[in-house]
Design a protein around this motif. Structure first.
Motif, short mmCIF file in Angstrom:
data_model
loop_
_atom_site.label_atom_id
_atom_site.label_comp_id
_atom_site.label_asym_id
_atom_site.label_seq_id
_atom_site.Cartn_x
_atom_site.Cartn_y
_atom_site.Cartn_z
N LYS A 169 8.55 -7.79 14.67
CA LYS A 169 9.75 -8.62 14.62
C LYS A 169 9.54 -9.83 15.50
O LYS A 169 9.00 -9.72 16.60
N SER B 215 1.75 -1.17 9.18
CA SER B 215 2.42 -1.22 7.89
C SER B 215 1.83 -0.16 6.98
O SER B 215 0.62 -0.05 6.82
N LYS C 76 7.06 1.90 3.55
CA LYS C 76 7.84 1.79 4.79
C LYS C 76 8.47 0.41 4.86
O LYS C 76 7.79 -0.60 4.84
N ILE C 77 9.80 0.38 4.91
CA ILE C 77 10.53 -0.88 4.95
C ILE C 77 11.34 -0.93 6.23
O ILE C 77 12.00 0.04 6.62
N GLU C 78 11.28 -2.05 6.89
CA GLU C 78 12.02 -2.25 8.14
C GLU C 78 12.78 -3.56 8.02
O GLU C 78 12.20 -4.61 7.71
N ALA C 79 14.06 -3.55 8.26
CA ALA C 79 14.88 -4.75 8.14
C ALA C 79 14.39 -5.82 9.12
O ALA C 79 14.08 -5.53 10.28
N ASP C 80 14.29 -7.07 8.60
CA ASP C 80 13.90 -8.24 9.41
C ASP C 80 12.49 -8.13 9.97
O ASP C 80 12.14 -8.86 10.91
N ALA C 81 11.68 -7.24 9.45
CA ALA C 81 10.31 -7.10 9.94
C ALA C 81 9.36 -7.96 9.09
O ALA C 81 9.60 -8.22 7.92
N ASP C 82 8.28 -8.39 9.72
CA ASP C 82 7.27 -9.21 9.05
C ASP C 82 5.93 -8.48 9.07
O ASP C 82 5.58 -7.81 10.05
#
Length: 594
Positions: free
Chosen positions: A117, A130, A134-140
């Motif tokens: 982040k 990564s 797997k999905i993380e809000a606002d993550a790059d």
């Protein structure tokens, strides 16, 4: 760029992230590499990589090259190269390719893709690696490339940093402009399909299918640039349009033909001939190597453009790399190639279902694929006929094609498999670059079934007209390179009608002898050797060698068993008024008469 020696300081939160990154490094390092590192070296590597990671901002790149004294591999200092970038295609192979070219073989290569982040100052939080799903809000997604090489000097670090910046910029340009390049390609396809193109309809239809085939994941598009045609048919030329290039060709300094840097009209007679010729497009190699994806010469596709009245208006220049499907699929299924193949088969008069037809198809399928894209049908027909003849009578052969822009010469060489090795290949390369006044840009050996090896040489040229070399002369030079001492001995023995006993002795002469004397001399020496036995153990031959003046001569002593000692030879010759300059001894195994 960072080139430092101190240990990074960190907060308690940073320390936890460094520990997390060190665990990634240790888990991802192959066991055979890990044994050469102490645990604290991997921790320090992770700390240096994390320091670079913290500086990364969205859309940016961080390149950190460190000569920290703690970085040791098996007791030897190494340089750590860390590249932080938004995760994107081609980044890893492009940057590691540059590192290999500039800094040599890597001793450690790590490439975790991380979820992070960002805040306004850089990376605020390392979430972890990564993983799919797997999905993380606002993550790059961030690509972290960490490589160890032998210790680099400050000057080398500065040069490598500049090169890596160029590589990453070209990767980003190619990836960001991928969709605009496809859209421009669709425009070219549309114009060929619906505009009044004054070319053969069948050729235009094949060009359309070829461009569509490129679009369907058979070509990696890296750049496009548009040119307009100004002037007449004999003196006109291409000029860049005001429209900016796309991909790597958005940079005006990136050139793909050697004369692109000339002001104003920048068209060679060869390019002008294409523009006013019957072909809708051409396929060749660019003059520059790709730094994106694969470090080979870029593939260049020139597409003619026409105005609404059907008048030639210019060229759409496309550069990129054919994907592996272009090299593995049958030529019968690839537009542009299949039309060449069909033309060659039709001209041959062979039935594709009979022996000769199938043999011809096999030659075409196995022909160097890059060459097949570039070669004209008449030259291809001539060359395939030559290759077919080799199946009936194997021999040294050279198939030469001069690039239509006079930038390189393609030479496909066939030589006997038993006579081929890396030394012979290097000698052939030196010979070809000499006769064509150029340099060996590339070579591609192949080992098809049969008695011959095929090596495809690309001889790059820097200027001037390509020297014209007669094929007979060229092949005579190649035969001289690949001909062995045994080959020459067979010819000499045949010419002299030598007895089998002499040939047997000459065949046993050692390599150091062969490096010094011709087979003809070997047969003469065999004539002296065959006469000596245990009862008649010595023979002597005084002679003048070629090039010797009247004040010097040569002497050969043939002795059965042990060589005559120097302490006996030299005083004897000196008593006769000679001064010994040098001597060599050759040992021949076996009985003299056998």
């Amino acid at each position: 760029m960072a080139s430092g020696t101190g240990r990074p300081t960190s907060s308690k939160g940073d320390a936890a992230d460094v520990e997390k990154l060190a665990a990634f490094f240790t888990a991802r390092t192959p066991a055979e590499d890990l044994v050469h590192y102490d645990a604290d070296v991997m921790e320090q590597s992770a700390a240096l990589a994390f320091r670079a990671l913290k500086k990364h901002r969205r859309g940016g790149t961080v390149i950190a090259i460190d000569n920290d004294p703690a970085l040791q591999r098996a007791g030897r200092p190494v340089t750590a190269i860390t590249i932080i970038n938004d995760n994107m295609p081609f980044l890893f192979d492009s940057t590691t390719g540059e590192i290999a070219d500039s800094a040599g073989e890597a001793s450690l290569v790590l490439h975790p893709v991380l979820l992070v982040k960002h805040d306004k100052t850089g990376v605020a939080n390392l979430i972890g690696e990564s993983v799919p799903g797997k999905i993380e809000a606002d993550a790059d997604k961030i690509s972290l490339i960490h490589v160890h090489v032998g210790r680099l000097s400050d000057t080398a670090i500065e040069a490598l940093t500049a090169k890596l910046e160029t590589v990453v910029a070209q990767v980003r340009a190619a990836v960001d402009d991928w969709k605009p390049m496809l859209a421009r390609l669709d425009e070219a396809i549309h114009d060929f399909r619906y505009a009044p193109v004054p070319l053969d309809k069948a050729d235009v239809a094949e060009a359309i299918e070829f461009l569509e085939w490129l679009r369907d994941d058979n070509f990696t598009f890296l750049g496009m640039r548009e040119f307009k045609y100004v002037g007449g048919e004999k003196t006109g030329g291409l000029e860049r349009t005001a429209k900016p290039g796309i991909g790597i060709l958005a940079d005006p300094d990136v050139r793909v033909l050697r004369r692109d840097n000339e002001p104003g009209v920048a068209t060679t007679p060869e390019l002008r001939a294409f523009l006013h010729g019957p072909d809708p497009l051409l396929v060749t190699k660019a003059n520059a190597k790709s730094v994106v994806h694969r470090r080979i010469y870029l593939d260049y596709i020139g597409v003619k453009t026409f105005d609404e009245k059907g008048k030639l208006s210019g060229e759409l220049r496309i550069v990129g790399l054919f994907t592996m499907t272009a090299y593995t699929r049958s030529v019968m299924t690839i537009p542009y190639l299949r039309s060449k193949v069909d033309a060659v088969i039709a001209k041959s008069g062979f039935d594709p279902n009979d022996h000769s037809g199938k043999a011809l198809i096999n030659v075409l399928e196995s022909y160097p694929r890059d060459e097949l894209f570039q070669i004209s049908v008449p030259v291809l027909r001539k060359h395939t006929e030559a290759v077919l003849a080799l199946g009936e009578r194997p021999r040294v052969r050279a198939l030469v094609r001069v690039d239509q822009f006079d930038r390189f010469v393609s030479v496909i060489v066939f030589v006997p498999r038993d006579n081929y090795d890396s030394v012979v290949r290097e000698k052939i390369g030196v010979y070809l670059k000499t006769v064509f006044d150029g340099r060996v840009s590339a070579y591609y050996p192949a080992f098809p079934e049969g008695a011959l090896v095929r090596v495809h040489f690309i001889i790059g040229r820097s200027g001037g007209a390509t020297p014209k070399v007669e094929i007979a002369e060229l092949e005579a030079g190649l035969r001289a390179i690949v001909r062995t001492w045994e080959d020459e001995l067979r010819e000499a023995a045949s010419d002299a009608q030598a007895r089998p006993a002499l040939i047997a002795i000459a065949n046993r002469l050692p390599q150091n002898y062969r490096n010094s004397f011709t087979p003809e001399t070997g047969l003469l020496d065999a004539g002296n050797i065959v006469a000596i036995t245990a009862d008649n153990p010595i023979a002597v031959d005084f002679y003048f060698d070629a090039g010797q003046s009247g004040t010097s001569a040569s002497l050969k002593i043939y002795h059965y068993g042990e060589p005559v000692a120097l302490s006996k030879r030299v005083p004897l010759l000196e008593n006769m008024g000679f001064r010994v300059i040098s001597e060599r001894t050759f040992e021949i195994a076996g009985e003299a008469g056998q």
